[in-house]
Motif scaffolding. Structure first.
Motif, short mmCIF file in Angstrom:
data_model
loop_
_atom_site.label_atom_id
_atom_site.label_comp_id
_atom_site.label_asym_id
_atom_site.label_seq_id
_atom_site.Cartn_x
_atom_site.Cartn_y
_atom_site.Cartn_z
N UNK A 97 -26.49 32.19 26.60
CA UNK A 97 -26.38 30.62 27.06
C UNK A 97 -27.79 29.99 26.73
N UNK A 98 -27.66 28.82 26.26
CA UNK A 98 -29.09 27.81 25.95
C UNK A 98 -28.51 26.62 26.21
N UNK A 99 -29.29 25.78 26.97
CA UNK A 99 -28.65 24.40 27.42
C UNK A 99 -28.72 23.48 26.27
N UNK A 100 -29.70 23.55 25.39
CA UNK A 100 -30.06 22.61 24.27
C UNK A 100 -30.55 23.41 23.22
N UNK A 101 -29.78 23.59 22.08
CA UNK A 101 -30.36 24.36 20.87
C UNK A 101 -31.10 23.35 19.98
N UNK A 102 -31.82 24.28 19.12
CA UNK A 102 -32.80 23.60 18.29
C UNK A 102 -32.32 24.20 16.88
N UNK A 103 -32.81 23.14 15.69
CA UNK A 103 -32.51 23.74 14.60
C UNK A 103 -33.04 25.12 14.19
N UNK A 104 -34.22 25.48 14.90
CA UNK A 104 -34.54 26.76 14.74
C UNK A 104 -33.98 27.99 15.16
N UNK A 105 -32.78 27.61 16.12
CA UNK A 105 -32.20 28.73 16.89
C UNK A 105 -31.10 29.23 15.71
N UNK A 106 -31.18 28.85 14.37
CA UNK A 106 -30.02 29.27 13.52
C UNK A 106 -30.46 30.53 13.15
N UNK A 107 -29.35 31.42 13.27
CA UNK A 107 -29.76 32.97 13.55
C UNK A 107 -28.54 33.76 13.50
N UNK A 108 -28.38 34.79 13.33
CA UNK A 108 -27.37 35.69 13.68
C UNK A 108 -27.55 36.53 14.93
N UNK A 109 -26.60 36.54 15.94
CA UNK A 109 -27.03 37.10 17.40
C UNK A 109 -26.09 38.03 17.53
N UNK B 1 -21.25 40.44 15.67
CA UNK B 1 -22.55 39.70 15.34
C UNK B 1 -21.75 38.25 15.30
N UNK B 2 -22.72 37.00 15.75
CA UNK B 2 -22.24 35.58 15.76
C UNK B 2 -23.28 34.91 14.80
N UNK B 3 -22.79 34.10 13.93
CA UNK B 3 -23.95 33.42 13.03
C UNK B 3 -23.82 31.95 13.74
N UNK B 4 -25.04 31.74 14.05
CA UNK B 4 -25.09 30.34 14.51
C UNK B 4 -25.89 29.59 13.69
N UNK B 5 -25.31 28.43 13.46
CA UNK B 5 -25.93 27.24 12.31
C UNK B 5 -26.15 25.92 13.40
N UNK B 6 -27.08 25.49 13.47
CA UNK B 6 -27.41 24.26 14.24
C UNK B 6 -27.95 23.28 13.01
N UNK B 7 -27.24 22.14 12.96
CA UNK B 7 -27.40 21.07 12.29
C UNK B 7 -28.39 20.26 12.71
N UNK B 8 -29.31 19.69 11.92
CA UNK B 8 -30.38 18.78 12.42
C UNK B 8 -30.01 17.36 12.29
#
Lengths: 115, 113
Positions: free
Chosen positions: B77-89, B106-113
Protein backbone atom coordinates in the motif's frame (compact mmCIF):
# COMPACT_ATOMS: atom_id res chain seq x y z
CA UNK A 1 27.59 -0.85 -1.71
CA UNK A 2 27.01 -4.25 -3.23
CA UNK A 3 27.66 -4.39 -6.90
CA UNK A 4 26.53 -7.16 -9.19
CA UNK A 5 27.60 -6.76 -12.78
CA UNK A 6 26.63 -8.69 -15.87
CA UNK A 7 28.82 -8.92 -18.92
CA UNK A 8 26.32 -7.57 -21.45
CA UNK A 9 23.12 -5.50 -21.33
CA UNK A 10 21.99 -6.69 -24.76
CA UNK A 11 22.94 -9.80 -26.69
CA UNK A 12 21.74 -11.19 -30.01
CA UNK A 13 22.55 -14.78 -30.92
CA UNK A 14 21.48 -17.30 -33.52
CA UNK A 15 19.66 -20.56 -32.92
CA UNK A 16 22.10 -23.34 -32.06
CA UNK A 17 24.88 -21.07 -30.82
CA UNK A 18 26.51 -21.64 -27.44
CA UNK A 19 25.92 -18.60 -25.25
CA UNK A 20 27.77 -17.52 -22.11
CA UNK A 21 26.30 -15.01 -19.69
CA UNK A 22 28.69 -13.82 -17.03
CA UNK A 23 27.95 -12.40 -13.60
CA UNK A 24 30.40 -10.95 -11.11
CA UNK A 25 29.76 -9.70 -7.58
CA UNK A 26 32.19 -7.73 -5.46
CA UNK A 27 30.89 -8.36 -1.92
CA UNK A 28 32.31 -11.81 -1.23
CA UNK A 29 28.82 -13.33 -1.19
CA UNK A 30 28.51 -17.09 -0.96
CA UNK A 31 25.18 -17.42 -2.76
CA UNK A 32 24.58 -16.60 -6.40
CA UNK A 33 21.47 -17.05 -8.53
CA UNK A 34 20.35 -16.92 -12.15
CA UNK A 35 16.78 -15.98 -13.04
CA UNK A 36 14.93 -15.32 -16.24
CA UNK A 37 12.30 -12.60 -16.34
CA UNK A 38 9.40 -12.82 -18.79
CA UNK A 39 6.32 -10.57 -19.04
CA UNK A 40 3.42 -12.01 -17.09
CA UNK A 41 5.58 -14.72 -15.52
CA UNK A 42 7.74 -12.74 -13.14
CA UNK A 43 11.18 -14.07 -12.27
CA UNK A 44 11.86 -17.79 -12.41
CA UNK A 45 14.92 -19.41 -10.88
CA UNK A 46 17.14 -21.29 -13.32
CA UNK A 47 20.11 -22.33 -11.17
CA UNK A 48 21.77 -21.26 -7.96
CA UNK A 49 25.03 -21.86 -6.15
CA UNK A 50 25.90 -21.80 -2.46
CA UNK A 51 29.65 -22.22 -2.93
CA UNK A 52 32.44 -22.52 -5.44
CA UNK A 53 32.01 -25.51 -7.75
CA UNK A 54 28.61 -26.16 -6.25
CA UNK A 55 25.32 -25.80 -8.15
CA UNK A 56 21.70 -26.70 -7.71
CA UNK A 57 18.83 -26.71 -10.16
CA UNK A 58 16.12 -24.15 -9.78
CA UNK A 59 12.63 -24.35 -11.21
CA UNK A 60 13.46 -24.18 -14.93
CA UNK A 61 16.97 -25.63 -15.52
CA UNK A 62 16.25 -27.36 -18.84
CA UNK A 63 18.46 -26.08 -21.64
CA UNK A 64 20.85 -24.32 -19.26
CA UNK A 65 23.97 -25.12 -17.31
CA UNK A 66 26.13 -23.08 -14.94
CA UNK A 67 29.70 -22.80 -13.81
CA UNK A 68 31.16 -21.37 -10.64
CA UNK A 69 34.94 -21.71 -10.59
CA UNK A 70 35.54 -18.62 -8.44
CA UNK A 71 33.49 -17.23 -5.59
CA UNK A 72 32.79 -13.91 -7.28
CA UNK A 73 31.80 -15.25 -10.69
CA UNK A 74 28.77 -17.28 -11.76
CA UNK A 75 28.26 -18.12 -15.42
CA UNK A 76 25.08 -19.21 -17.16
CA UNK A 77 25.53 -21.30 -20.29
CA UNK A 78 23.04 -21.99 -23.04
CA UNK A 79 24.51 -25.04 -24.74
CA UNK A 80 22.44 -24.62 -27.91
CA UNK A 81 20.36 -21.47 -27.91
CA UNK A 82 16.75 -21.67 -29.00
CA UNK A 83 14.20 -18.97 -29.74
CA UNK A 84 12.23 -19.81 -26.60
CA UNK A 85 15.26 -18.73 -24.57
CA UNK A 86 14.80 -15.14 -25.71
CA UNK A 87 14.36 -13.37 -22.39
CA UNK A 88 15.81 -11.02 -19.78
CA UNK A 89 18.35 -12.83 -17.57
CA UNK A 90 19.02 -11.55 -14.07
CA UNK A 91 21.86 -12.52 -11.79
CA UNK A 92 21.69 -12.03 -8.01
CA UNK A 93 23.90 -12.65 -5.00
CA UNK A 94 23.40 -12.82 -1.25
CA UNK A 95 25.57 -13.55 1.78
CA UNK A 96 25.27 -16.78 3.72
CA UNK A 97 24.50 -16.29 7.39
CA UNK A 98 22.32 -17.98 9.98
CA UNK A 99 19.59 -15.35 9.53
CA UNK A 100 16.29 -16.61 8.16
CA UNK A 101 16.86 -14.83 4.94
CA UNK A 102 19.44 -12.63 3.39
CA UNK A 103 18.55 -9.97 0.87
CA UNK A 104 19.41 -10.81 -2.71
CA UNK A 105 21.14 -8.08 -4.71
CA UNK A 106 20.42 -8.02 -8.41
CA UNK A 107 22.45 -7.12 -11.46
CA UNK A 108 21.14 -4.93 -14.30
CA UNK A 109 20.10 -7.86 -16.45
CA UNK A 110 21.06 -9.14 -19.90
CA UNK A 111 18.39 -8.99 -22.59
CA UNK A 112 19.08 -11.97 -24.84
CA UNK A 113 17.46 -12.30 -28.24
CA UNK A 114 17.82 -15.62 -30.09
CA UNK A 115 17.05 -15.39 -33.81
CA UNK B 1 5.43 -26.13 -4.00
CA UNK B 2 5.15 -22.50 -3.07
CA UNK B 3 3.42 -20.11 -5.43
CA UNK B 4 2.68 -16.39 -5.40
CA UNK B 5 -0.28 -14.68 -7.06
CA UNK B 6 -0.46 -11.00 -7.88
CA UNK B 7 -3.96 -9.98 -8.75
CA UNK B 8 -3.39 -7.18 -11.24
CA UNK B 9 -0.88 -7.19 -14.05
CA UNK B 10 -1.41 -3.54 -15.00
CA UNK B 11 -2.56 -0.68 -12.79
CA UNK B 12 -2.95 2.93 -13.90
CA UNK B 13 -3.41 5.66 -11.30
CA UNK B 14 -3.38 9.42 -11.20
CA UNK B 15 -0.92 11.19 -8.92
CA UNK B 16 -2.09 11.44 -5.30
CA UNK B 17 -4.36 8.40 -5.66
CA UNK B 18 -4.02 5.62 -3.10
CA UNK B 19 -2.41 2.34 -4.10
CA UNK B 20 -3.03 -1.21 -3.02
CA UNK B 21 -1.42 -4.13 -4.85
CA UNK B 22 -2.62 -7.58 -3.91
CA UNK B 23 -0.37 -10.55 -3.22
CA UNK B 24 -1.36 -14.02 -2.06
CA UNK B 25 0.93 -16.97 -1.47
CA UNK B 26 0.41 -20.66 -1.02
CA UNK B 27 2.44 -22.20 1.79
CA UNK B 28 1.20 -23.40 5.15
CA UNK B 29 4.32 -22.96 7.24
CA UNK B 30 6.53 -20.05 8.28
CA UNK B 31 7.20 -17.69 5.40
CA UNK B 32 9.32 -14.67 4.71
CA UNK B 33 7.66 -12.12 2.43
CA UNK B 34 9.05 -9.41 0.20
CA UNK B 35 8.15 -6.73 -2.23
CA UNK B 36 10.71 -5.83 -4.88
CA UNK B 37 10.49 -2.92 -7.29
CA UNK B 38 12.03 -2.41 -10.71
CA UNK B 39 12.04 1.19 -11.94
CA UNK B 40 12.40 1.68 -15.70
CA UNK B 41 15.97 0.89 -16.73
CA UNK B 42 17.09 0.11 -13.19
CA UNK B 43 18.03 -2.92 -11.13
CA UNK B 44 15.48 -4.88 -9.18
CA UNK B 45 15.65 -3.61 -5.59
CA UNK B 46 14.10 -4.52 -2.26
CA UNK B 47 11.16 -2.33 -1.23
CA UNK B 48 10.29 -4.01 2.08
CA UNK B 49 10.32 -7.38 3.84
CA UNK B 50 8.54 -9.29 6.58
CA UNK B 51 10.13 -12.01 8.72
CA UNK B 52 8.23 -11.91 12.01
CA UNK B 53 6.72 -9.54 14.58
CA UNK B 54 4.55 -6.57 13.67
CA UNK B 55 2.54 -7.61 10.60
CA UNK B 56 2.54 -4.04 9.30
CA UNK B 57 5.92 -3.32 7.79
CA UNK B 58 7.19 -0.07 6.40
CA UNK B 59 9.59 0.20 3.52
CA UNK B 60 11.31 2.83 1.48
CA UNK B 61 9.59 5.74 -0.28
CA UNK B 62 6.46 5.65 1.90
CA UNK B 63 5.39 2.12 1.02
CA UNK B 64 4.00 -0.31 3.57
CA UNK B 65 2.64 -3.84 3.50
CA UNK B 66 0.43 -5.84 5.80
CA UNK B 67 0.85 -9.54 6.45
CA UNK B 68 -2.48 -11.25 7.12
CA UNK B 69 -1.68 -14.85 7.96
CA UNK B 70 -5.28 -16.07 7.88
CA UNK B 71 -5.66 -14.78 4.33
CA UNK B 72 -2.17 -15.79 3.13
CA UNK B 73 -1.82 -12.23 1.93
CA UNK B 74 0.86 -9.53 1.88
CA UNK B 75 -0.64 -6.51 0.15
CA UNK B 76 1.41 -3.45 -0.70
CA UNK B 77 0.00 0.00 0.00
CA UNK B 78 0.87 3.65 -0.43
CA UNK B 79 -1.53 6.44 0.59
CA UNK B 80 -0.58 8.83 -2.21
CA UNK B 81 1.38 7.79 -5.29
CA UNK B 82 3.75 9.97 -7.27
CA UNK B 83 4.72 9.89 -10.91
CA UNK B 84 8.11 8.54 -9.82
CA UNK B 85 6.42 5.40 -8.46
CA UNK B 86 5.89 4.20 -12.03
CA UNK B 87 7.60 0.80 -11.99
CA UNK B 88 7.01 -2.94 -11.93
CA UNK B 89 6.36 -4.42 -8.50
CA UNK B 90 7.03 -8.02 -7.56
CA UNK B 91 5.85 -9.92 -4.52
CA UNK B 92 8.10 -12.80 -3.45
CA UNK B 93 8.19 -15.48 -0.76
CA UNK B 94 10.70 -17.84 0.74
CA UNK B 95 9.86 -20.51 3.29
CA UNK B 96 11.63 -21.02 6.59
CA UNK B 97 15.40 -20.72 6.34
CA UNK B 98 15.62 -21.06 2.61
CA UNK B 99 17.27 -18.56 0.33
CA UNK B 100 15.26 -19.43 -2.74
CA UNK B 101 12.80 -16.73 -3.68
CA UNK B 102 9.55 -17.51 -5.49
CA UNK B 103 8.24 -14.47 -7.34
CA UNK B 104 4.80 -13.45 -8.46
CA UNK B 105 4.14 -12.43 -12.05
CA UNK B 106 4.57 -8.74 -11.28
CA UNK B 107 2.31 -5.68 -11.45
CA UNK B 108 3.15 -2.81 -13.77
CA UNK B 109 2.12 0.46 -12.19
CA UNK B 110 1.80 3.58 -14.29
CA UNK B 111 1.17 6.85 -12.52
CA UNK B 112 -0.21 9.64 -14.66
CA UNK B 113 0.97 13.15 -13.82
Amino acid sequence: DVKVTQSSRYLVKRTGEKVFLECVQDMDHENMFWYRQDPGLGLRLIYFSYDVKMKEKGDIPEGYSVSREKKERFSLILESASTNQTSMYLCASSPFTRAPYNEQFFGPGTRLTVL
Amino acid sequence: AQSVSQHNHHVILSEAASLELGCNYSYGGTVNLFWYVQYPGQHLQLLLKYFSGDPLVKGIKGFEAEFIKSKFSFNLRKPSVQWSDTAEYFCAVTAGYGNKLVFGAGTILRVKS
